[in-house]
Design an enzyme around this catalytic site. Structure first.
Site, PDB file in Angstrom:
ATOM      1  N   LYS A   9       0.834  -1.200   0.000  1.00  0.00           N
ATOM      2  CA  LYS A   9       0.000   0.000   0.000  1.00  0.00           C
ATOM      3  C   LYS A   9       0.877   1.263   0.000  1.00  0.00           C
ATOM      4  CE  LYS A   9      -3.791  -2.298   2.498  1.00  0.00           C
ATOM      5  NZ  LYS A   9      -4.587  -2.283   3.762  1.00  0.00           N
ATOM      6  N   TYR A  49     -12.041  -2.761  -3.019  1.00  0.00           N
ATOM      7  CA  TYR A  49     -12.566  -2.818  -1.648  1.00  0.00           C
ATOM      8  C   TYR A  49     -14.091  -2.830  -1.611  1.00  0.00           C
ATOM      9  CZ  TYR A  49      -7.966  -2.344   0.519  1.00  0.00           C
ATOM     10  OH  TYR A  49      -6.673  -2.563   0.950  1.00  0.00           O
ATOM     11  N   ASN A 112      -1.641  -0.158   7.503  1.00  0.00           N
ATOM     12  CA  ASN A 112      -1.126  -1.508   7.780  1.00  0.00           C
ATOM     13  C   ASN A 112      -0.324  -2.105   6.619  1.00  0.00           C
ATOM     14  OD1 ASN A 112      -3.198  -2.158   6.077  1.00  0.00           O
ATOM     15  ND2 ASN A 112      -4.353  -3.389   7.554  1.00  0.00           N
ATOM     16  N   HIS A 115      -1.666  -5.463   1.483  1.00  0.00           N
ATOM     17  CA  HIS A 115      -2.903  -6.224   1.281  1.00  0.00           C
ATOM     18  C   HIS A 115      -2.560  -7.616   0.771  1.00  0.00           C
ATOM     19  CE1 HIS A 115      -6.863  -7.399  -0.250  1.00  0.00           C
ATOM     20  NE2 HIS A 115      -6.200  -7.863  -1.285  1.00  0.00           N
ATOM     21  N   GLU A 126      -9.291 -10.706  -7.590  1.00  0.00           N
ATOM     22  CA  GLU A 126      -8.369  -9.573  -7.464  1.00  0.00           C
ATOM     23  C   GLU A 126      -7.277  -9.622  -8.528  1.00  0.00           C
ATOM     24  OE1 GLU A 126      -9.113  -8.847  -2.683  1.00  0.00           O
ATOM     25  OE2 GLU A 126      -7.211  -9.732  -3.313  1.00  0.00           O
TER      26      GLU A 126
HETATM   27  P1  IDP Z   1      -7.318  -7.179   5.698  1.00  0.00           P
HETATM   28  O1  IDP Z   1      -6.548  -6.148   4.896  1.00  0.00           O
HETATM   29  O2  IDP Z   1      -6.481  -7.746   6.807  1.00  0.00           O
HETATM   30  O3  IDP Z   1      -7.949  -8.250   4.843  1.00  0.00           O
HETATM   31  P2  IDP Z   1     -10.012  -6.092   6.050  1.00  0.00           P
HETATM   32  O4  IDP Z   1     -10.856  -6.312   7.258  1.00  0.00           O
HETATM   33  O5  IDP Z   1     -10.384  -6.786   4.793  1.00  0.00           O
HETATM   34  O6  IDP Z   1      -8.488  -6.402   6.457  1.00  0.00           O
HETATM   35  O7  IDP Z   1      -9.982  -4.527   5.793  1.00  0.00           O
HETATM   36  C1  IDP Z   1      -9.425  -4.030   4.589  1.00  0.00           C
HETATM   37  C2  IDP Z   1      -8.573  -2.834   4.916  1.00  0.00           C
HETATM   38  O8  IDP Z   1      -9.413  -1.800   5.398  1.00  0.00           O
HETATM   39  C3  IDP Z   1      -7.551  -3.047   6.034  1.00  0.00           C
HETATM   40  O9  IDP Z   1      -6.356  -3.643   5.589  1.00  0.00           O
HETATM   41  C4  IDP Z   1      -7.320  -1.628   6.491  1.00  0.00           C
HETATM   42  O10 IDP Z   1      -6.442  -0.940   5.584  1.00  0.00           O
HETATM   43  C5  IDP Z   1      -8.698  -1.017   6.343  1.00  0.00           C
HETATM   44  N1  IDP Z   1      -9.444  -1.079   7.620  1.00  0.00           N
HETATM   45  C6  IDP Z   1     -10.074  -2.142   8.159  1.00  0.00           C
HETATM   46  N2  IDP Z   1     -10.644  -1.832   9.324  1.00  0.00           N
HETATM   47  C7  IDP Z   1     -10.367  -0.521   9.536  1.00  0.00           C
HETATM   48  C8  IDP Z   1     -10.689   0.402  10.587  1.00  0.00           C
HETATM   49  O11 IDP Z   1     -11.344   0.074  11.571  1.00  0.00           O
HETATM   50  N3  IDP Z   1     -10.215   1.669  10.424  1.00  0.00           N
HETATM   51  C9  IDP Z   1      -9.492   2.062   9.354  1.00  0.00           C
HETATM   52  N4  IDP Z   1      -9.177   1.241   8.358  1.00  0.00           N
HETATM   53  C10 IDP Z   1      -9.601  -0.036   8.439  1.00  0.00           C
HETATM   54 MG    MG Z   2      -9.578  -8.209   3.551  1.00  0.00          MG
END
Ligand code: IDP
Ligand code: MG
Length: 149
Positions: A9, A49, A112, A115, A126
Site C-alpha cells: 500500500k 474494496y 497496515n 494487502h 483480485e
Molecule cells: P485485511 O486487509 O487484513 O484483509 P479487512 O478487514 O479486509 O483487512 O480490511 C481491509 C482494509 O481496510 C484493512 O487492511 C485496512 O487498511 C482497512 N481497515 C479495516 N478496518 C479498519 C478500521 O477500523 N479503520 C481504518 N481502516 C480499516
Molecule cells: Mg480483507
C-alpha cells in the site's frame, strides 16, 4: 498452481518497504509472476474494496489507496493464499504477531502497509481486476525440486 494478489500500500511504498516485502515472499519459497508500481484510480480502489463499501472507513481507505503509488504483485505456490496472510499478519498491526510484516512494521490499522487476498476465490477476482493475463509470467524456478519433494 495456487496464486494470490499482494499489494504494498502507499504507506509501505513511502516507507521503503517494497524490497523487504518481496524478500519475505521470495525467501519463503513463493514465485513472483507479476509486479508493477502504479497510481491507483478511485474506480479501481472502490472495486477492489467493494466488499467494505458500507463500512465507515471505506471513503478514507479509497482515498488513501489512491494518494501515492502502490506496488501490485501476484505470487504463486502451494497454499500461497493462506500462507501469505500468515506472512502479512493480522489486520491491526498492534495485535499482529511479531515476525509478520504488519507486526514488525506497523502501528495503525489504517496504515497496515500491505494487502493480501483472503481466499482462493478472492485471489482470482483480485488478480483479474489488477492484472491482464499478458502481464503475468508463467515460469518455474530451477530451484523448484529443492522447495517441493
Ligand atoms: P485485511 O486487509 O487484513 O484483509 P479487512 O478487514 O479486509 O483487512 O480490511 C481491509 C482494509 O481496510 C484493512 O487492511 C485496512 O487498511 C482497512 N481497515 C479495516 N478496518 C479498519 C478500521 O477500523 N479503520 C481504518 N481502516 C480499516
Ligand atoms: Mg480483507
Amino acid at each position: 498452481m495456487e496464486r494470490t494478489f499482494i499489494m504494498v500500500k502507499p504507506d509501505g511504498v513511502q516507507r521503503g518497504l517494497v524490497g523487504e516485502v518481496i524478500r519475505r515472499f521470495e525467501t519463503k519459497g513463493f514465485t513472483l509472476i507479476g509486479l508493477k508500481l502504479m497510481q491507483v484510480s478511485k474506480e479501481l480502489a472502490e472495486e477492489h474494496y467493494d466488499v467494505h463499501k458500507e463500512r465507515p472507513f471505506f471513503g478514507g481507505l479509497v482515498e488513501f489507496i489512491g494518494s501515492s503509488p502502490v506496488v501490485a504483485m501476484v505470487w504463486e505456490g502451494d497454499g500461497v493464499v493462506a500462507a501469505a496472510r500468515n506472512v502479512i499478519g493480522a489486520t491491526n498491526p498492534l495485535t499482529a504477531a511479531p515476525g509478520t510484516i504488519r507486526g514488525d512494521y506497523g502501528v495503525s490499522i489504517g496504515r497496515n502497509l500491505i494487502h493480501g487476498s483472503d481466499a482462493i476465490e478472492t485471489a482470482q477476482r483480485e488478480i483479474s481486476l489488477w492484472f491482464n493475463e499478458k502481464e503475468l509470467a508463467s515460469w518455474q524456478p530451477t530451484i523448484t525440486p529443492w522447495l517441493y519433494e
